[in-house]
Write a protein that holds these residues in place. Structure first.
Motif, PDB file in Angstrom:
ATOM      1  N   ASN A 197       0.823  -1.195   0.000  1.00 31.45           N
ATOM      2  CA  ASN A 197       0.000   0.000   0.000  1.00 31.45           C
ATOM      3  C   ASN A 197       0.864   1.255   0.000  1.00 31.45           C
ATOM      4  O   ASN A 197       0.693   2.158  -0.826  1.00 31.45           O
ATOM      5  CB  ASN A 197      -0.879  -0.045   1.261  1.00 31.45           C
ATOM      6  CG  ASN A 197      -1.987   0.951   1.224  1.00 31.45           C
ATOM      7  OD1 ASN A 197      -1.838   2.005   0.626  1.00 31.45           O
ATOM      8  ND2 ASN A 197      -3.098   0.626   1.858  1.00 31.45           N
ATOM      9  N   ALA A 244       3.983   1.497  -0.784  1.00 37.14           N
ATOM     10  CA  ALA A 244       4.809   1.565  -1.981  1.00 37.14           C
ATOM     11  C   ALA A 244       4.010   2.166  -3.128  1.00 37.14           C
ATOM     12  O   ALA A 244       4.511   3.007  -3.884  1.00 37.14           O
ATOM     13  CB  ALA A 244       5.307   0.175  -2.354  1.00 37.14           C
ATOM     14  N   SER A 245       2.737   1.760  -3.229  1.00 37.61           N
ATOM     15  CA  SER A 245       1.953   2.297  -4.335  1.00 37.61           C
ATOM     16  C   SER A 245       1.657   3.778  -4.113  1.00 37.61           C
ATOM     17  O   SER A 245       1.550   4.544  -5.051  1.00 37.61           O
ATOM     18  CB  SER A 245       0.661   1.494  -4.503  1.00 37.61           C
ATOM     19  OG  SER A 245      -0.202   1.775  -3.444  1.00 37.61           O
ATOM     20  N   GLN A 246       1.558   4.187  -2.850  1.00 42.48           N
ATOM     21  CA  GLN A 246       1.347   5.613  -2.591  1.00 42.48           C
ATOM     22  C   GLN A 246       2.581   6.427  -2.946  1.00 42.48           C
ATOM     23  O   GLN A 246       2.506   7.548  -3.410  1.00 42.48           O
ATOM     24  CB  GLN A 246       1.040   5.835  -1.105  1.00 42.48           C
ATOM     25  CG  GLN A 246      -0.318   5.353  -0.693  1.00 42.48           C
ATOM     26  CD  GLN A 246      -0.566   5.639   0.766  1.00 42.48           C
ATOM     27  OE1 GLN A 246       0.121   6.436   1.378  1.00 42.48           O
ATOM     28  NE2 GLN A 246      -1.552   4.985   1.326  1.00 42.48           N
ATOM     29  N   ARG A 247       3.731   5.836  -2.648  1.00 43.01           N
ATOM     30  CA  ARG A 247       4.964   6.583  -2.853  1.00 43.01           C
ATOM     31  C   ARG A 247       5.411   6.576  -4.314  1.00 43.01           C
ATOM     32  O   ARG A 247       6.307   7.316  -4.693  1.00 43.01           O
ATOM     33  CB  ARG A 247       6.077   6.017  -1.975  1.00 43.01           C
ATOM     34  CG  ARG A 247       5.989   6.502  -0.549  1.00 43.01           C
ATOM     35  CD  ARG A 247       7.289   6.305   0.173  1.00 43.01           C
ATOM     36  NE  ARG A 247       8.402   6.981  -0.481  1.00 43.01           N
ATOM     37  CZ  ARG A 247       8.619   8.272  -0.450  1.00 43.01           C
ATOM     38  NH1 ARG A 247       7.816   9.054   0.220  1.00 43.01           N
ATOM     39  NH2 ARG A 247       9.631   8.805  -1.082  1.00 43.01           N
ATOM     40  N   GLU A 248       4.793   5.732  -5.118  1.00 41.12           N
ATOM     41  CA  GLU A 248       5.108   5.698  -6.546  1.00 41.12           C
ATOM     42  C   GLU A 248       4.853   7.097  -7.100  1.00 41.12           C
ATOM     43  O   GLU A 248       3.753   7.615  -6.985  1.00 41.12           O
ATOM     44  CB  GLU A 248       4.169   4.690  -7.191  1.00 41.12           C
ATOM     45  CG  GLU A 248       4.753   3.688  -8.141  1.00 41.12           C
ATOM     46  CD  GLU A 248       6.188   3.306  -7.933  1.00 41.12           C
ATOM     47  OE1 GLU A 248       6.992   3.713  -8.753  1.00 41.12           O
ATOM     48  OE2 GLU A 248       6.484   2.566  -6.965  1.00 41.12           O
ATOM     49  N   VAL A 300       6.097   9.922  -6.050  1.00 40.40           N
ATOM     50  CA  VAL A 300       6.470  11.027  -5.157  1.00 40.40           C
ATOM     51  C   VAL A 300       7.936  11.350  -5.415  1.00 40.40           C
ATOM     52  O   VAL A 300       8.789  10.474  -5.340  1.00 40.40           O
ATOM     53  CB  VAL A 300       6.253  10.631  -3.686  1.00 40.40           C
ATOM     54  CG1 VAL A 300       6.797  11.698  -2.761  1.00 40.40           C
ATOM     55  CG2 VAL A 300       4.786  10.400  -3.432  1.00 40.40           C
ATOM     56  N   PRO A 311      -0.186  10.252   0.730  1.00 40.74           N
ATOM     57  CA  PRO A 311      -1.247  10.423   1.736  1.00 40.74           C
ATOM     58  C   PRO A 311      -0.827   9.904   3.104  1.00 40.74           C
ATOM     59  O   PRO A 311      -1.168  10.499   4.126  1.00 40.74           O
ATOM     60  CB  PRO A 311      -2.401   9.591   1.181  1.00 40.74           C
ATOM     61  CG  PRO A 311      -2.097   9.365  -0.236  1.00 40.74           C
ATOM     62  CD  PRO A 311      -0.635   9.490  -0.422  1.00 40.74           C
TER      63      PRO A 311
END
Lengths: 365, 401, 527
Positions: C349, C351-355, C357, C410
């Protein structure tokens, strides 16, 4: 300057943290197989007796550290060199703890970080706290004892809740197991970790209530012995004899297996923290002992001035002394079997005996 | 307080800090999280072909970035003489460094399993990234790579999906149990032999790689748990299925819950008993130079369905059902035991038990254990209890049917 | 009260004599000359009022001098008319009067009002004037009579602005020192509540009062503290913060070693625990010493609510302390160093958010933390209606926009806002600020060395806390040194009957075994 004092609960905390320091992490008493927990218990009475020797010597010579009464008992000509020998032993043993911590951190997480950096950060913290004095150190120990207890409870509960503990791995005990347990208890577990209490001969003169010194220390040694035995029993029950004996840090391997409801898992960090705290306190006690002996022998009034040299010596000897972990372990074994018993047990007991004889026959002038 | 000394120490710390900086610091988006590893043997060169299932973070559904329709994983393979070599060699294919701490699943190809698995697990113990509690499966009838490549419905990570499948079936059906790398290492180092869960591909493996495979209510290609692979001396010998597999779990005390269909007076296998508790105790002894295995199984179940008449309100009837339950269980256990004896493979850890209880005797048996095990006798006692019959007593089916 | 005023007069005398000895001169016998001297010294300030009266056929000239604004108009009128009342009585009967006679009359009349005193030199006179007194000067006599007419505009006692309690007294201190002292006296009606006053600040001559319960507070501590206060050499004391910063034992520490409060009940509670309160004129914030670390996480309301609820709330505060200190640091450490620690689904989760950034996690965290601090600071300095708007706009709009723009993840917004909110859960603002400052340091260390750095820093931090003392009392008491008795009131708040509050109150004789808490403190001191 005000004399620094250490209270009973602080001494208790220091001894427990010191005893648990590295001993919970590395496999101890390998010869005893799955009865390792038993060997710890076997070694415990010896440890208590040894502590009583130290405490008794302290009560006979209140206000003096080991190098002080060595000179009184053996006379300055013999006593001074004997006390001097303590210095390298303390420094080297301290540096061994540092090395072990550094190695665990490197294998566990910091594989690309030089050991120099890891160790020097640790030693900086040691210097900092010793610079503040033994009293601050004792109070810090008191607080960290709670933290370690809480973390230990979390770890053990997690291991039990994960259903990893198999009591089958601990039992049954056959006659040969008892023999082996006794064999590894004396002298190896007796000396490491119990014999290492010799460091506390330098702290006892700061103790505030000399009447309680024996009781406090005994309670602390017994508590730490039981905790040690319990932890190793859990590790053994989880890993089994085979894996326990092969792994470099059984506690770490044990905790990596934890998985409760796919949520409580990966508690490695807790073990790492326990290790850092334990090693830190052990290291600090060693460093303090070395500094105290040195300042007593060389008549340095401000002991704090010796903290930085002692720390630097420890730092460098920690990674110069052995090229790799196997060499370190081999050295450690030799050290544990030959030199350490002399300084942790033989010399103090001899001192006590000579003292008793001299006093009995009035040989003190 | 020595303020100067303090400041000096802080200064040293501040100077040292950047030195320590970033050696081990890795950003999440520089890592390729490996969710599953497949291991195969390349027979010609005797090399390992290691297949990695990498999580593709952009296509994993989260609130921030809704699933993009791309598959949730990317699969790459590399070949080398050692596992670790293959791990690093894979860098030729991937843009990011592989990160193994979250490996959920290890799949062994059938060819590797047949040629011996004893020496592949060292890296799991040695590495701090790879975990000992990853689940392990053997691919039946295929290589591990094709299992890794297969996409699963519902779960976005196929490796995780397989692990959950194993856990799920172990919990309610009992032909499998969750087996981790740690268990396998214990099996290898301990006395006796081991079993590993088998997984089988149903359908065309090539089709299973495509996302289109998932765009149907029934996926044409899917993986299925398929009993146990029996190993002897680290080599795969035999596939156990159905009652054999369940019998093995029974002897290993790994049954959590299962269903047994027992006969009624009127119809074969018409009463479904849900076994909700089972406990197996094992003792071993030597009689006349041959081992005897005293096994006591206590099981408790509830009647969840009857397809023919049985008066469940009657205590006698219940007792009859209990005997029937015991008989069925005994059948399964005996099947498993006989098969294992036939294979001379002590997959039930009886050897460990004997060694633990009686190390002196074991020392004399150690070398010959496989043969002795095959000649051993199973002294089986089963106690079955039926604790409840659900929300009704008598079924609506009239008596006599 | 007499005692106090006498002391304050003494203090005033000494303070005056040290500051402006050069210009000090006795009051001239010539009235005009004296008035000129006053006006000269005050730089012809227009708020100085001089009213002269000719008495009994101009045989005596009398002047009343006071400052408008700091005097109460009605009281001035009262005072003047009262002291001059002999004029009305004897008008016509007498033909002349000597200054001595006038003086004795005035003194007599002033005495009946009370709070009168004699001033003999210019500095004393100015002192009295600037304290809000009205001074009557008589031509021909080198002496003036002053009467307290202190008044002027004061803020009434209102509800506490910073330390709000749902239950408990709504009163809070004001800027007037006498009001503040009275507020405490109203709570502790006991003759053993002693106060001592002094004036500090070479220019401001600020009134400082220390208050303690005789017999409960440790005599030695009081002596040490008084000595410290007397040694203070500064031009001005504008707020109790000045005293706090001067008196602190350890100036290099980020942690506050004196507690401040604007609640009378909090002061009273601490006095009963054997502590000393320091009132400073002109500020509603009263200092309390000696202070321990754990005091900053207690509120008076803990004692008013039921013990179980209070205990839970206290524990919650300590959790908040840990979150607000370590939250972002642990997040950064886990993200950059210990990815294996994070549960797999969460890691994927994150990792996908930080993709996408663009910043490293540490930079992202620092950026967000600084943004949060900006919003907070702006919100505090703005008038309150705008302040709320600022925080809403800042928090909601910036946060959402930053996430949608893909600049921050987020999860980072969640962590930062959680730490931000947690830091507000610390009841003491000054402690919350220290923690907030340390948060950045720990974050930096976490980015360099991960969890290991955090652990070592924590050890050093706790060692530092253990080395602190507040007026000789170890800061980390009762944890280091360990005092089991006090644990009842540290992380939890045990039922009042367990805490022997009464005992503390009753033992007011003798100083050594005064209170259980005081006694244990001394004991731990000896360690």
């Amino acid at each position: 300057m005000r004399k620094e004092v250490v209270g009973p609960s602080q001494l208790l905390a220091m001894i427990i943290l010191f005893e648990l320091g590295t001993a919970v992490l590395v496999p101890i008493g390998l010869e005893s197989g799955h009865a390792v927990w038993l060997s710890v218990l076997f070694a415990l009475p010896g440890g208590v007796l040894l502590y009583l020797v130290f405490a008794h010597l302290y009560l006979q010579f209140p206000g003096q550290i080991i190098s002080g009464y060595t000179r009184t008992i053996l006379g300055p000509w013999l006593g001074w060199p004997v006390s001097l020998l303590f210095l390298p032993v303390l420094l080297y043993n301290g540096s061994r703890n540092l090395r072990e911590a550094g190695d665990l951190l490197i294998t566990a997480s910091y594989d690309k970080t030089p050991i120099l950096i890891i160790n020097s950060i640790m030693i900086i913290a040691v210097m900092y706290i010793l610079n503040k004095g033994i009293e601050v150190f004792a109070r810090t120990a008191e607080i960290f004892l709670w933290i370690v207890i809480i973390m230990g409870c979390i770890c053990i509960l997690a291991v039990i809740a994960a259903g990893l503990v198999e009591y089958k791995n601990l039992f049954p005990l056959h006659m040969s197991d008892y023999v082996e347990a006794l064999d590894s208890a004396y002298p190896s577990i007796w000396i490491f970790p119990f014999g290492e209490l010799v460091c506390f001969t330098t702290i006892l003169p700061q103790f505030s209530r000399s009447r309680k010194v024996k009781k406090t220390g005994m309670v602390a040694v017994i508590i730490s012995g039981c905790l040690l035995s319990f932890t190793h029993a859990i590790e053994m029950a989880v890993l089994g004899e085979n894996l326990y004996s092969r792994t470099t840090f059984p506690m770490f391997t044990t905790i990596t297996l934890v998985n409760v409801a796919n949520f409580v898992q990966r508690l490695d960090a807790l073990v790492m923290l326990t290790l850092i705290i334990g090693v830190f306190f052990k290291l600090t006690v060693y460093c303090y002992a070395a500094v105290a002996v040195a300042s007593d022998l060389f008549k340095v009034t401000d002991t704090r001035r010796l903290v930085i040299p002692a720390g630097v010596v420890m730092l460098f000897s920690s990674f110069v002394s052995a090229q790799n972990y196997s060499e370190h372990m081999n050295d450690g074994k030799a050290f544990l079997e030959t030199i350490l018993p002399v300084f942790c047990a033989v010399i103090p007991i001899l001192l006590l005996l000579i003292h008793l004889v001299r006093r009995r026959f009035g040989l003190y002038r | 307080m020595n303020a100067k000394g303090l400041l000096r120490l802080i200064a040293i710390a501040v100077i040292l800090m950047p030195l320590g900086g970033c050696w081990n610091s890795r950003e999440l988006n520089e890592l390729a999280v490996v969710s599953g590893i497949g291991m195969d043997l390349v027979p010609e060169t005797d090399e390992y072909r290691v297949t990695f299932q990498l999580v593709n973070p952009t296509s994993t559904a989260t609130s921030a970035s809704p699933g993009s329709g791309k598959p949730g994983v990317v699969v790459v393979s590399a070949t080398d003489k050692t596992m670790f070599g293959a791990l690093r060699r894979a860098s030729k294919h991937v843009t990011r460094q592989l990160f193994f701490a979250h490996t959920q699943l290890i799949v062994l190809g059938e060819s590797l399993a047949r040629s011996g698995i004893n020496d592949v697990f060292d890296i799991f113990e040695r590495s701090h990234e790879l975990r000992l509690n990853s689940a392990i499966l053997v691919a039946r009838g295929s290589d591990a790579a094709s299992v890794m490549k297969l996409l699963t419905a519902v779960e976005s990570l196929p490796a995780l999906g397989l692990v959950k499948k194993t856990q799920n079936t172990s919990r309610v059906w009992g032909e499998n149990r969750t087996i981790s790398v740690f268990d396998v290492i214990k099996g290898i180092t301990g006395e006796g032999d081991l079993t590993i869960n088998a997984v089988k591909i149903n359908g065309d493996a090539e089709e299973g790689k495509k996302n289109s495979n998932l765009e149907q209510s029934e996926t044409p290609t899917k993986t299925m748990m398929n009993g146990l692979g029996v190993f002897r001396q680290g080599k795969l010998l035999y596939w156990m299925k159905d009652s054999e597999a369940r019998g093995t779990e029974w002897l290993l005390d790994k049954i959590e819950e299962t269903v047994i269909n027992i006969d009624s007076e009127y119809k074969k296998e018409s009463i479904a008993v849900n076994v909700i508790y089972s406990r197996t105790e094992v003792r071993t002894s030597m009689e006349g130079g041959l081992p005897v295995f005293h096994v006591t199984i206590a099981e408790e179940g509830s009647v969840n369905e009857t397809d023919s008449f049985v008066d469940l309100g009657n205590r006698e009837e219940i007792l009859k059902l209990e005997r029937e339950l015991e008989k069925q269980t005994r059948d399964e256990v005996m099947q498993a035991f006989q098969k294992a004896q036939e294979l001379e493979s002590d997959i039930f850890n009886f050897g460990n038990e004997l060694k633990r209880k009686n190390p002196q005797v074991w020392a004399t048996l150690d070398k010959d254990w496989g043969r002795l095990f095959a000649q051993g006798r199973l002294d089986l006692h089963i106690k079955g209890y039926i604790r409840s019959t659900g929300m009704s007593l008598k079924p609506y089916i009239p008596e006599g049917k | 009260m007499d005692n106090r005023t006498q002391q304050s007069a003494d203090a005033a005398q000494t303070a005056g004599s040290t500051s402006q000895q050069a210009n000090n001169s006795p009051i001239s016998t010539q009235l005009e000359e004296t008035i000129r001297a006053i006006q000269a010294r005050l730089g012809n300030s227009p708020d100085l009022v001089v009213r002269t009266y000719d008495l009994i056929n101009r045989s005596a000239r009398v002047a009343a001098v006071y400052m408008t604004g700091i005097t109460d108009r009605g009281m001035v009128e009262d005072f003047i008319s009262h002291v001059m009342s002999f004029q009305a009585l004897n008008d016509g009967a007498m033909l002349a009067v000597t200054p001595e006679e006038v003086h004795s009359y005035i003194k007599e009349n002033a005495l009946s009002i009370g709070k009168e005193k004699l001033v003999k030199d210019i500095n004393g006179l100015l002192e009295a004037l600037l304290s809000g007194d009205t001074v009557i000067l008589i031509n021909g006599l080198g002496e003036g009579v002053s009467g307290s007419t202190c008044g002027g505009e004061v803020r009434p006692v209102t509800e506490a602005g910073t330390q709000v309690a749902i239950r408990g007294s709504k009163e809070s201190f004001t800027e007037t020192i006498s009001t503040n002292i009275a507020l405490v006296r109203k709570i502790i009606k006991n003759p053993d509540l002693w106060t001592e006053t002094m004036k500090l600040g070479d220019i401001t001559h600020t009134d400082i009062t220390i208050m303690y319960i005789h017999g409960v507070a440790d005599e030695e501590t009081i002596k040490v503290f008084k000595k410290k206060l007397q040694e203070i050499k500064v031009d001005s004391i504008l707020e109790s913060g000045y005293i706090e910063q001067i008196v602190e034992d350890n100036k290099y520490s980020p942690f506050p070693t004196l507690y401040n409060t604007e609640r009378p009940d909090s002061v009273a509670g601490n006095l009963l625990d054997g502590r000393i309160a320091i009132f400073v004129d002109g500020t509603p914030f009263v200092l309390i010493a000696p202070t321990t670390f754990f005091m900053f996480f207690h509120t008076v309301e803990d004692y008013y609510q039921r013990y179980d609820i209070s205990s839970l709330i206290r524990m919650l505060r300590f959790v908040c302390l840990i979150i607000s200190m370590y939250g972002p640091a642990i997040f950064v450490a886990a993200l950059n160093f210990h990815q294996e620690m994070i549960p797999t689904p969460l890691l994927i989760n994150l990792a996908s958010q930080r993709e996408g950034v663009p910043f490293p996690a540490f930079v992202e965290a620092v950026m967000m933390e600084i943004t949060f601090e900006i919003i907070r600071e702006a919100g505090v300095r703005m008038p309150s209606p705008i302040g709320q708007t600022v925080s809403i706009i800042g928090g909601l709009v910036l946060g959402t926009a930053a996430v949608q723009a893909g600049i921050v993840s987020p999860a980072m917004v969640i962590v930062v806002s959680l730490t931000g909110i947690s830091s507000f859960a610390t009841p003491a603002f000054n402690m919350a600020l220290s923690i907030r400052m340390l948060r950045f340091v720990i974050m930096g260390i976490a980015a360099f060395m991960g969890l290991y750095g955090i652990a070592i820093f924590t050890i050093m931090l706790i060692a530092h806390l253990c080395s602190l003392r507040s007026l000789g009392v170890p800061y980390m008491i009762p944890m280091g040194p360990f005092v089991p008795e006090n644990l009842k009131d540290t992380f939890i708040r045990s039922p009042i009957s367990f805490m022997k509050l009464r005992k503390r109150l009753q033992t007011n004789t003798g100083s050594t075994s005064a209170s259980p808490k005081g006694a244990s403190k001394r004991k731990s001191d000896e360690r």
